[in-house]
Motif scaffolding. Structure first.
Motif, short mmCIF file in Angstrom:
data_model
loop_
_atom_site.label_atom_id
_atom_site.label_comp_id
_atom_site.label_asym_id
_atom_site.label_seq_id
_atom_site.Cartn_x
_atom_site.Cartn_y
_atom_site.Cartn_z
N ASP A 1 0.83 -1.21 0.00
CA ASP A 1 0.00 0.00 0.00
C ASP A 1 0.87 1.26 0.00
OD1 ASP A 1 -2.20 1.70 0.25
OD2 ASP A 1 -2.08 1.66 2.43
N MET A 52 4.13 1.65 -0.85
CA MET A 52 5.02 1.83 -2.00
C MET A 52 4.28 2.00 -3.32
SD MET A 52 8.27 -0.71 -1.57
CE MET A 52 8.91 -0.34 -3.21
N PHE A 53 3.24 1.19 -3.51
CA PHE A 53 2.59 1.15 -4.82
C PHE A 53 1.20 1.78 -4.81
CE2 PHE A 53 5.12 -2.94 -4.53
CZ PHE A 53 6.24 -2.43 -5.18
N GLY A 54 0.70 2.14 -3.61
CA GLY A 54 -0.64 2.71 -3.51
C GLY A 54 -1.72 1.73 -3.91
N VAL A 70 3.32 -2.51 -9.90
CA VAL A 70 3.85 -1.17 -10.18
C VAL A 70 3.19 -0.50 -11.39
CG1 VAL A 70 6.10 -1.54 -9.17
CG2 VAL A 70 5.75 -2.11 -11.55
N GLU A 126 3.64 -0.87 -14.56
CA GLU A 126 4.54 -0.53 -15.66
C GLU A 126 4.76 -1.80 -16.46
OE1 GLU A 126 8.11 1.79 -14.78
OE2 GLU A 126 7.25 2.28 -12.84
N PHE A 159 13.52 3.23 -8.27
CA PHE A 159 12.12 3.36 -7.88
C PHE A 159 11.93 4.49 -6.87
CE2 PHE A 159 8.40 2.36 -5.30
CZ PHE A 159 7.45 2.09 -6.27
N THR A 172 9.95 8.19 -7.24
CA THR A 172 8.91 8.60 -6.30
C THR A 172 9.27 9.95 -5.67
OG1 THR A 172 8.59 6.25 -5.80
CG2 THR A 172 7.59 7.82 -4.29
N PRO A 190 8.76 3.18 3.90
CA PRO A 190 8.32 3.47 2.55
C PRO A 190 7.82 4.91 2.40
CG PRO A 190 6.99 1.67 3.53
CD PRO A 190 7.91 2.15 4.57
N LEU A 191 8.05 5.47 1.23
CA LEU A 191 7.66 6.85 0.96
C LEU A 191 6.16 6.89 0.71
CD1 LEU A 191 10.59 7.51 -1.49
CD2 LEU A 191 10.45 8.36 0.85
N ARG A 192 5.41 7.26 1.74
CA ARG A 192 3.94 7.19 1.62
C ARG A 192 3.37 8.49 1.07
NH1 ARG A 192 2.46 3.22 6.08
NH2 ARG A 192 4.45 2.68 6.99
N ASN A 231 1.46 8.87 -1.28
CA ASN A 231 0.07 8.73 -1.72
C ASN A 231 -0.92 8.88 -0.56
OD1 ASN A 231 1.15 6.41 -0.61
ND2 ASN A 231 -0.16 5.01 -1.76
N LYS A 232 -0.41 9.06 0.66
CA LYS A 232 -1.28 9.23 1.83
C LYS A 232 -1.30 10.70 2.25
CE LYS A 232 -1.79 4.78 2.23
NZ LYS A 232 -3.04 4.17 1.75
#
Lengths: 167, 127
Positions: free
Chosen positions: A27, A29-31, A80, A82, B13, B17, B106-108, B110-111
């Protein structure tokens, strides 16, 4: 942390945590929402037969661990979004996933209480090949996005007693 | 005029981001990117950006060594470190060496709650 422990029993008590961290990592990392289709379980040897398998060691003075992420060629695209992901980029994504997954595990109190803080080693990607991982008790399971899956395994042993070795 | 940022991370990756976040959310100009600490030092000398975003665990030269080298010559450099190991000795050491803040992986991005938190940390680092 500290003292002689039955690592296998600790892993059994933490199975849900390992699975939850995997879902949280996908969730973050990739949403994407992923799911379990079957419970994660403790096994005497992690699986290793995947198109791409990334392993990363970690540990501290007391414990040595190995985290694995395995995937089939066409599955990473679903995570991902892609297409035509190169082997190099697949290694990068899986390496980052394992790095983040270990970071998430290490942030959980129950993990820190049992295994302490770990330093991570360099990840290694196996592609197209057959790998054999050691006989050490570990936790493993799959997370799914639709019909696509990623395998995650985590094995750990006590450096002093080596009590988690099967042999 | 938008702020300038250099992003250094050995993961493609993570780099993508971070680049998306700094260009689209922070509206920074990403003037350069690098993959290790040596490149971080060289790129900082060349561009002297408003902000350096630095992964801690990298090959060739790690983030701690790069941070130490940059701070030695540029004590006022604004540096945000990025790490998956939030309780690690490396993160603590980076703060002691003068990192202005950190972003955990993790780089969140999206939140919304994390996006706001990281925006605040980045803005605080630039003060």
């Amino acid at each position: 942390m500290g003292g002689i422990k039955n690592v296998r029993q600790i892993l059994e008590s933490m199975c849900d945590l390992f699975a939850e961290c995997a879902i949280e990592c996908v969730d973050a990392m990739f949403g994407k929402e992923s799911e379990l289709k079957m419970p994660w379980q403790v096994v005497e040897q992690l699986q290793a037969q995947f198109d791409r398998l990334l392993t990363m060691g970690s540990g501290n003075e007391e414990f040595s661990a190995l985290t694995c992420a395995g995937i089939q060629y066409d599955s990473l695209d679903a995570f991902v979004e892609e297409e035509n992901i190169s082997t190099e980029y697949a290694a990068d994504i899986l390496g980052e996933f394992v790095n983040n997954y270990c970071g998430l595990l290490s942030s959980k109190d129950v993990f820190k209480d049992n295994f302490g803080q770990h330093i991570q080693a360099v990840p290694i990607l196996y592609s197209d090949g057959q790998s054999f991982l050691p006989f050490i008790w570990g936790v493993q399971g799959y997370i799914y996005i639709g019909d696509h899956w990623m395998y995650i395994g985590y094995t750990i042993r006590d450096n002093i007693t080596r009590s988690n070795n099967k042999f | 005029m938008s702020k300038s940022v250099i992003i250094v991370d050995d993961s493609i990756f993570a780099m993508r981001t971070l680049t998306d976040f700094f260009t689209e959310v922070m509206e920074f100009e990403v003037v350069a990117t690098g993959e290790n600490g040596t490149e971080a030092v060289e790129l900082y000398e060349k561009y002297k950006p408003d902000l350096l975003v630095l992964d801690l665990i990298m090959p060739v030269m790690d983030g701690i060594e790069a941070l130490e080298a940059i701070k030695k010559c540029h004590p006022d450099a604004s540096v945000i470190v990025v790490t998956a190991m939030r309780d690690s000795e490396e993160l603590q050491k980076s703060i002691e060496l003068g990192a202005s803040g950190y972003i955990e992986k993790p780089l969140r991005f999206n939140k919304p709650e994390y996006k706001e938190l990281f925006k605040k940390r980045i803005n605080d680092a630039l003060k």
